[in-house]
Design an enzyme around this catalytic site. Structure first.
Site, PDB file in Angstrom:
ATOM      1  N   THR A  90      66.571  -7.578  10.055  1.00  0.00           N
ATOM      2  CA  THR A  90      67.373  -6.362  10.159  1.00  0.00           C
ATOM      3  C   THR A  90      68.848  -6.668  10.391  1.00  0.00           C
ATOM      4  O   THR A  90      69.179  -7.709  10.992  1.00  0.00           O
ATOM      5  CB  THR A  90      66.845  -5.516  11.344  1.00  0.00           C
ATOM      6  OG1 THR A  90      67.828  -4.530  11.684  1.00  0.00           O
ATOM      7  CG2 THR A  90      66.609  -6.345  12.587  1.00  0.00           C
ATOM      8  N   TYR A 121      65.189  -5.010  20.331  1.00  0.00           N
ATOM      9  CA  TYR A 121      64.673  -4.959  18.947  1.00  0.00           C
ATOM     10  C   TYR A 121      65.376  -6.029  18.102  1.00  0.00           C
ATOM     11  O   TYR A 121      64.718  -6.856  17.457  1.00  0.00           O
ATOM     12  CB  TYR A 121      64.907  -3.561  18.351  1.00  0.00           C
ATOM     13  CG  TYR A 121      64.674  -3.495  16.861  1.00  0.00           C
ATOM     14  CD1 TYR A 121      63.397  -3.614  16.331  1.00  0.00           C
ATOM     15  CD2 TYR A 121      65.747  -3.330  15.965  1.00  0.00           C
ATOM     16  CE1 TYR A 121      63.180  -3.568  14.947  1.00  0.00           C
ATOM     17  CE2 TYR A 121      65.539  -3.284  14.593  1.00  0.00           C
ATOM     18  CZ  TYR A 121      64.255  -3.407  14.090  1.00  0.00           C
ATOM     19  OH  TYR A 121      64.052  -3.375  12.726  1.00  0.00           O
TER      20      TYR A 121
END
Ligand SMILES: NC(=O)c1ccc[n+]([C@@H]2O[C@H](COP(=O)([O-])OP(=O)(O)OC[C@H]3O[C@@H](n4cnc5c(N)ncnc54)[C@H](O)[C@@H]3O)[C@@H](O)[C@H]2O)c1
Length: 336
Positions: free
Chosen positions: A128, A154
């Site tokens: 990501t 995350y």
């Protein structure tokens, strides 16, 4: 024809990749615990596989259960793994970091152990843009070689995975990997077969969809005082089917290369206000939008430098168009 194991194939992005793999006549094994994915999506993909005369197997299984995971590897004899399964809500990761380190990082280790044990040597991983954290505006567009300082558990859980995968590849000569750093993924398949069904929306386009369809009374813009032309944050939105095709290209790439990290974005950005205007235009509804203060940790601008994937994999995106992303997403949301 090959057979690939897809973790998280019942989810949003994974299902679109499975569809393209089916179109390329590959057999598929989906492993998903359906925590945020859907049995309905698996059923749709199973029917589609039948029409294309390929096999699609589904195991409702949590990656934490390494014993059962190994039985899947023992039985299925797959040639590669594409690993989408993860927890993906940034704000939740701040409140509950251990959920993210165990589901995203711990379970990736389980999966890699199974790959090594059963000699599955092609591994594609969903990373990501969150690994870049809050980037210095001078480094935009972001290059893969740039600084990575995630600002959420995350993002950290994904960056740890990147490092672990690279170390595994270093230690195991035959093990090859592609790490794809997705920017903001949007849209639904053009033929209306698949889309994002996620229940708790945290992404801008999903929230705008829910607002225009009356599922929310209004939506908020978080901060209008950023150093951008209209004062709102800018992001690089990538259409889900173009992202899916990057995975197909990655599999080809691994036939000749050891591995690498690649940004997946279009190299240009749209502001929050741009996205809301487009959603109003395609839905024909001037829904209610209010402004509020900035959210902590939202960088002003996040845009990919995509030259590496374009040059090294000959990736040719077809839908670099915010209107298509909003239209297809709206058509899907209406069906939910
Ligand atoms: N959506 C985005 O904009 C975006 C951006 C960057 C990266 N990503 C990454 O892409 C991947 C897919 O994201 P998505 O948007 O499709 O999310 P999603 O929630 O729709 O899909 C995740 C899938 O993984 C499954 N899953 C989660 N934990 C599991 C476990 N322990 N065992 C088995 N299955 C499990 C879920 O049931 C779900 O089907 C994730 O790794 C995410 O971090 C997404």
């Amino acid at each position: 024809m090959s057979k690939y194991l897809i973790t998280g194939g019942a989810g949003y992005i994974g299902s679109h990749v499975v569809k393209q793999l089916i179109e390329k006549k590959n057999d598929i094994v989906i492993v998903d615990n359906l925590s945020t994915g859907f049995q309905k999506t698996v059923n749709t993909l199973k029917k589609y596989a039948l029409t294309k005369k390929v096999k699609l197997g589904f195991y409702k299984l949590d990656l934490a259960d390494s014993k059962k995971l190994e039985t899947v590897f023992a039985k299925e004899n797959v040639q590669g793994v594409i690993h989408f399964a993860a927890s993906i809500v940034v704000s939740e990761s701040v409140r509950d970091p251990l959920k993210y380190y165990s589901n995203n990082t711990g379970n990736t280790i389980n999966l890699l152990k199974a790959c090594l044990k059963y000699k599955v040597n092609k591994f594609i991983f969903s990373s990501t843009a969150a690994v870049y954290g809050d980037p210095d505006p001078k480094t935009i567009p972001l290059k893969e070689s740039g600084i990575t300082i995630p600002i959420s558990p995350y993002g950290s859980s994904k960056l740890f995975n990147e490092k672990i995968i690279q170390d595994v590849a270093f230690a195991n000569t035959n093990f090859k990997y592609v790490i794809l750093r997705y920017f903001n993924v949007a849209g639904a398949s053009v033929d209306g077969m698949l889309g994002q069904s996620t229940k708790d929306a945290t992404h801008l386009i999903k929230i705008a969809l829910e607002t225009t369809l009356g599922k929310r009374e209004k939506m908020f813009i978080n901060g209008t005082d950023y150093n951008t032309p209209d004062g709102t944050c800018i992001r690089d939105y990538i259409y889900v089917d173009d992202l899916a095709s990057a995975h197909i290209k990655s599999l080809y790439y691994l036939n000749k290369n050891k591995g690498g990290i690649f940004n997946c974005g279009y190299g240009k950005g749209f502001s929050v206000k741009d996205v809301i205007s487009m959603m109003k235009k395609v839905s024909g509804n001037d829904f209610k939008v209010e402004t509020t203060k900035r959210r902590e940790g939202d960088p002003a601008i996040v845009i990919a430098d995509n030259s590496k994937i374009v040059n090294e994999m000959d990736w040719k995106p077809k839908y670099d168009d915010l209107k298509i992303m909003c239209e297809t997403a709206l058509a899907w949301e209406k069906k939910l």
